[in-house]
Design an enzyme around this catalytic site. Structure first.
Site, PDB file in Angstrom:
ATOM      1  N   GLN A 104     -60.426 -63.595 -49.686  1.00 44.45           N
ATOM      2  CA  GLN A 104     -59.071 -64.086 -49.425  1.00 44.45           C
ATOM      3  C   GLN A 104     -58.631 -63.756 -47.995  1.00 44.45           C
ATOM      4  OE1 GLN A 104     -56.027 -63.454 -52.364  1.00 44.45           O
ATOM      5  NE2 GLN A 104     -57.505 -63.231 -54.035  1.00 44.45           N
ATOM      6  N   TYR A 190     -51.854 -63.230 -46.793  1.00 51.50           N
ATOM      7  CA  TYR A 190     -50.923 -64.259 -46.312  1.00 51.50           C
ATOM      8  C   TYR A 190     -49.915 -63.631 -45.348  1.00 51.50           C
ATOM      9  CZ  TYR A 190     -47.594 -68.147 -46.393  1.00 51.50           C
ATOM     10  OH  TYR A 190     -46.761 -69.178 -46.026  1.00 51.50           O
ATOM     11  N   THR A 225     -42.926 -76.271 -53.509  1.00 47.79           N
ATOM     12  CA  THR A 225     -44.147 -76.938 -53.048  1.00 47.79           C
ATOM     13  C   THR A 225     -45.336 -76.453 -53.873  1.00 47.79           C
ATOM     14  OG1 THR A 225     -44.662 -75.184 -51.451  1.00 47.79           O
ATOM     15  CG2 THR A 225     -43.313 -77.021 -50.647  1.00 47.79           C
TER      16      THR A 225
END
Length: 273
Positions: A104, A190, A225
């Site tokens: 990741q 992230y 989203t």
């Protein structure tokens, strides 16, 4: 040629799609909707054409330097410049993702930091004096998401260079591979990728100051989203408002800033948002 040109990456859906919609309605020039997947991109253009809007389409995969070069050469030959560049393309692993942290970390930073960096390196030579660059960051891109004070100081060093920033990103990936990342870096690849993007925004602003080019980062809000698993309360058009403000309406004095979805300039380094 005096045609104005706007480019939005990763624009076949979500916030990017809504930014193209907003630009088509208000920007006095040509708007390029770009996407990695050509069919999805062309379908998105068709959807906007059904609304009476007229974006142009070009395939663009920001993770592929050859794709970036092809797009650069196309814009260079056809227009010779870009007036607005919105770096929207990004990925996020879901909270339930089963991929190892190391995977990741590497993939998230490859797309959200290193590929945006190469996008800028290849497309920035086309920026016209006075152009605007909008980097779609996140609340996750706030520096307070990095636990280590020492790391935070490195990120906010006013003399930080791109090679030094990229080295920090590599250090995070290495820590993730060793399983030692959480204490200093936190548990979100992230967040690290968007902190890196926001830091890059500030470096690029320093580099482009003498050309009156404005480079800003924006947290568009928590938007409904695919990336948010449709958990966000904001519509994509609401999520496009702050990026559109930076692209079209913000005073020229707004440069190298980190702004919130309500168009407030917020401190990137202080936590009290």
């Amino acid at each position: 040629m005096s045609f104005k040109v706007a480019v939005v990456t990763g624009a076949n859906k979500g916030i990017g799609f809504a930014i193209v919609r907003g630009l088509c309605k208000r920007f006095d020039g040509t708007v390029y909707l770009t996407s990695r997947d050509e069919k999805r991109g062309k379908d998105a253009v068709a959807a906007l054409e059904n609304e009476g809007l007229h974006p142009k389409y070009h395939q663009l995969d920001i993770t592929n330097p050859q794709s970036l070069k092809v797009f650069h050469d196309y814009i260079k030959e056809k227009y010779d410049h870009i007036d607005i560049l919105v770096n929207n393309a990004a990925i996020a692993f879901k909270s339930k993702a089963t991929e190892p942290v190391a995977v990741q970390a590497e993939e998230t930073l490859r797309v959200n930091y290193f590929s945006v960096l190469s996008t800028c390196e290849i497309l920035f030579p086309l920026l016209r004096n006075g152009a605007r660059v909008v980097n779609v960051s996140s609340s996750a891109g706030h520096l307070s998401n990095i636990p280590s004070k020492q790391l935070r100081q490195k990120f906010q060093d006013p003399n930080l260079t791109i090679p030094e920033l990229s080295e920090l990103m590599h250090q995070y990936i290495a820590a993730a591979k060793q399983g030692t990342q959480s204490k200093e870096w936190g548990n979100s690849s992230y967040a690290v990728s968007k902190v890196g993007l926001t830091a890059l925004t500030k470096i690029h602003q320093r580099m482009l100051n003498d050309r009156d080019i404005k480079v800003n980062a924006v947290h568009p809000g928590y938007v409904d989203t695919d990336m948010s698993s449709h958990m966000g309360p904001l519509s994509i058009d609401e999520g496009a408002q702050a990026p559109l403000f930076l692209a079209l309406d913000a005073p020229d004095s707004v440069k190298g800033e980190y702004i919130w979805f309500d168009k407030r300039i917020v401190s990137w380094t202080e936590k009290n948002q």
